[in-house]
Design a protein around this motif. Structure first.
Motif, PDB file in Angstrom:
ATOM      1  N   LEU A 140     -20.755 -53.001 -51.616  1.00  0.00           N
ATOM      2  CA  LEU A 140     -21.851 -52.377 -51.300  1.00  0.00           C
ATOM      3  C   LEU A 140     -22.776 -53.165 -50.098  1.00  0.00           C
ATOM      4  N   THR A 141     -22.246 -54.539 -49.779  1.00  0.00           N
ATOM      5  CA  THR A 141     -23.124 -55.271 -48.930  1.00  0.00           C
ATOM      6  C   THR A 141     -22.354 -55.595 -47.502  1.00  0.00           C
TER       7      THR A 141
ATOM      8  N   TRP B  56     -19.625 -55.863 -54.987  1.00  0.00           N
ATOM      9  CA  TRP B  56     -20.787 -56.253 -54.524  1.00  0.00           C
ATOM     10  C   TRP B  56     -20.384 -56.543 -52.957  1.00  0.00           C
TER      11      TRP B  56
ATOM     12  N   PHE C  61     -28.841 -56.603 -54.275  1.00  0.00           N
ATOM     13  CA  PHE C  61     -27.815 -56.473 -54.860  1.00  0.00           C
ATOM     14  C   PHE C  61     -27.030 -55.256 -54.271  1.00  0.00           C
ATOM     15  N   THR C  62     -27.533 -54.355 -53.844  1.00  0.00           N
ATOM     16  CA  THR C  62     -26.854 -53.133 -53.194  1.00  0.00           C
ATOM     17  C   THR C  62     -26.780 -53.127 -51.645  1.00  0.00           C
TER      18      THR C  62
ATOM     19  N   VAL D 119     -19.488 -49.090 -60.802  1.00  0.00           N
ATOM     20  CA  VAL D 119     -20.378 -49.846 -60.285  1.00  0.00           C
ATOM     21  C   VAL D 119     -20.624 -49.113 -58.961  1.00  0.00           C
TER      22      VAL D 119
ATOM     23  N   GLN E  89     -15.205 -52.163 -60.724  1.00  0.00           N
ATOM     24  CA  GLN E  89     -15.607 -51.724 -59.387  1.00  0.00           C
ATOM     25  C   GLN E  89     -15.855 -50.400 -59.252  1.00  0.00           C
TER      26      GLN E  89
ATOM     27  N   ILE F 287     -22.786 -63.722 -51.812  1.00  0.00           N
ATOM     28  CA  ILE F 287     -21.933 -62.856 -52.083  1.00  0.00           C
ATOM     29  C   ILE F 287     -20.241 -63.143 -51.789  1.00  0.00           C
TER      30      ILE F 287
ATOM     31  N   THR G 274     -23.920 -46.217 -57.923  1.00  0.00           N
ATOM     32  CA  THR G 274     -24.834 -46.673 -56.837  1.00  0.00           C
ATOM     33  C   THR G 274     -24.734 -45.804 -55.714  1.00  0.00           C
TER      34      THR G 274
ATOM     35  N   LEU H  92     -16.710 -56.754 -60.400  1.00  0.00           N
ATOM     36  CA  LEU H  92     -18.395 -56.783 -59.964  1.00  0.00           C
ATOM     37  C   LEU H  92     -18.363 -57.539 -58.496  1.00  0.00           C
ATOM     38  N   ALA H  93     -17.538 -58.491 -58.404  1.00  0.00           N
ATOM     39  CA  ALA H  93     -17.615 -58.941 -56.994  1.00  0.00           C
ATOM     40  C   ALA H  93     -17.125 -58.204 -56.002  1.00  0.00           C
TER      41      ALA H  93
END
Length: 483
Positions: free
Chosen positions: A192-193, A189, A400-401, A353, A350, A160, A357, A185-186
């Motif tokens: 989320l993570t 990510w 991914f999440t 997304v 960002q 990631i 989610t 997107l990065a």
């Protein structure tokens, strides 16, 4: 409380046997009686400078343990100024360890515990105890004491963060709305993570590693400090409770996530216009972070334990974030309006997304039955977490999440690394079936997204129940009927 009762009794006896004629004594007596009625643990001189917490009805002084807490003082300070029972018992896979440490801390005698709103007690939940025991024995047999449940995500973290470095290199070399979207997107990510798990203390058994991962929230445009109070103190402990869970009311009045909130005419269109609002979500985070900086509270919790360095991290994080997103590309390429458009791509992607989610896991009709819960369900923390969340997908979505697709498992075990959630999910589903408790699971993200849109349409048109939102002294809220 016992000391306070004895003092009142002595004074009452004195009044019965010795007439109080001195005006100064009468004034002192009146002041004492007023103090007895209004003792406030947040403002009273005796307690306001003490980092106190309440655990299962007993108040403790956290000072001796702040620098020795294995998870880091930045996590322990979340307990300051509030009842920490649910926070402690849900965070520790072995809660008996946390209890043992607490019981060695100084007990605060004569503390007005009755003034502190109590939380639910996870260890009193039969469902949660059965699930946790099986997780310890089947997923981490003999290894939970060594912190095995906080490990396993190293490869995911490297992937990631590596993608984020690559995306920023592309953005910096050629800023555009498209490359900004790639960087968005990065950023999503990471949000989320790794920052999510890091701020839960679940990316590593080493506190400095978790702190570093958590601070990545500031790098991508959030605030790790605001996130910890908003997410852990408000949302996790009081999931989908419209009075206390900040996730329910933070978007109001633009979006109405619960029928207990007031209704405006435009809410009946929210399932349509929300997609035009979502790209702006990250900007609302920035405003909320600044509000925390100046007011010392989020919409759902007061940051009683906020340290100076944590407060400074809000400003330093914003400087670093916008420096990398706007200033550096402008210095290298000039043309600030073009860079601004590129940054808009970052913010929009960002935000969409993250919103898509985050929102689906708690905003489907079956996760909104809180007002209809039985008293037993409302008092059972484990059942509450299961019934107010919904899952989608499996191992791929989990990667991914950061485990947010397996929201039920995340809420039951927030301090367990997300890589273990697929294995834990099997146990949770089995135990819910055994206890005849609904276990919400959708096969794919599009499926739960469709159900989410339907819910937003329904709740946007649902009649309001004439309630008002009141803020308590500890930062929690209360919905009070005005009917």
């Amino acid at each position: 409380m016992a000391t306070r009762a004895r003092a009142s009794t002595r004074f009452a006896c004195a009044k019965r046997t010795v007439p109080i004629r001195d005006k100064r004594l009468k004034t002192a007596a009146a002041a004492l009686q007023t103090a007895e009625r209004t003792r406030d643990p947040w403002t009273d001189a005796e307690w306001k400078d003490v980092p106190w917490t309440v655990f299962r009805g007993q108040a403790y002084d956290l000072r001796p343990f702040l620098k020795r807490h294995p998870g880091g003082s930045w996590l322990l300070t979340l307990a300051i100024g509030r009842d920490c029972t649910a926070l402690f018992e849900s965070t520790h896979l072995r809660p008996e360890v946390a209890v043992a440490h607490l019981q060695r801390l100084p007990v605060l005698e004569d503390f007005p515990v009755d003034q502190v709103p109590a939380t639910l007690r996870p260890n009193d939940s039969k469902l949660y105890n059965r699930i946790r025991e099986r997780v310890r024995n089947e997923v981490f047999p003999g290894n939970e004491a060594a912190g095995k449940h906080r490990t396993g995500s190293e490869a995911a973290a490297a992937t990631i963060i590596g993608f984020a470095v690559f995306a920023y290199a592309v953005y910096l070399s050629q800023p555009s709305f498209l490359t900004g979207g790639l960087l968005g997107l990065a950023g999503a990510w990471i949000g989320l993570t790794v920052q999510h798990c890091g701020n839960h203390g679940a990316m590593s058994r080493h506190a400095p590693v978790n702190l570093f991962m958590g601070l990545l929230s500031d790098l991508v445009g959030g605030s790790s400090l605001a996130w910890r109070y908003h997410h852990q103190v408000s949302h996790h402990i009081h999931c989908n409770d419209a009075a206390i869970d900040e996730d329910v009311h933070s978007a109001f009045p633009i979006l109405r996530f619960d029928a207990q909130l007031p209704k405006y005419w435009y809410h009946k269109f929210q399932h349509i216009y929300m997609w035009f609002v979502f790209p702006l979500m990250t900007m609302t985070f920035h405003l909320g972070d600044l509000d925390l900086f100046f007011s010392g509270e989020t919409k759902g919790a007061v940051a009683h334990g906020m340290k100076a360095w944590e407060k400074a991290s809000i400003v330093l994080g914003k400087v670093l974030h916008f420096g990398l997103l706007l200033a550096l590309p402008t210095v290298l390429h000039g043309n600030f309006p073009h860079v601004l458009l590129s940054a808009a791509g970052y913010l929009a992607v960002q935000s969409v997304v993250l919103a898509s989610t985050f929102a689906v896991s708690h905003n489907v009709s079956e996760a909104k039955e809180w007002p209809n819960f039985s008293e037993e369900e409302k008092q059972d923390w484990g059942i509450q977490q299961v019934l107010t969340s919904a899952n989608w997908g499996g191992a791929v979505g989990n990667f991914f999440t950061g485990g947010l697709n397996l929201q039920i498992e995340h809420h039951l075990f927030p301090a367990v690394s997300f890589v273990h959630y697929p294995a834990i999910a099997k146990i949770v589903e089995e135990e819910c079936k055994r206890a005849d408790i609904p276990y919400g699971h959708y096969a794919t993200l599009p499926e739960i997204l469709g159900r989410y849109v339907q819910f937003m349409k329904e709740v946007g048109s649902a009649p309001e129940n004439n309630s008002e939102f009141l803020v308590n002294k500890d930062g929690t809220g209360t919905l009070r009927s005005t009917a």
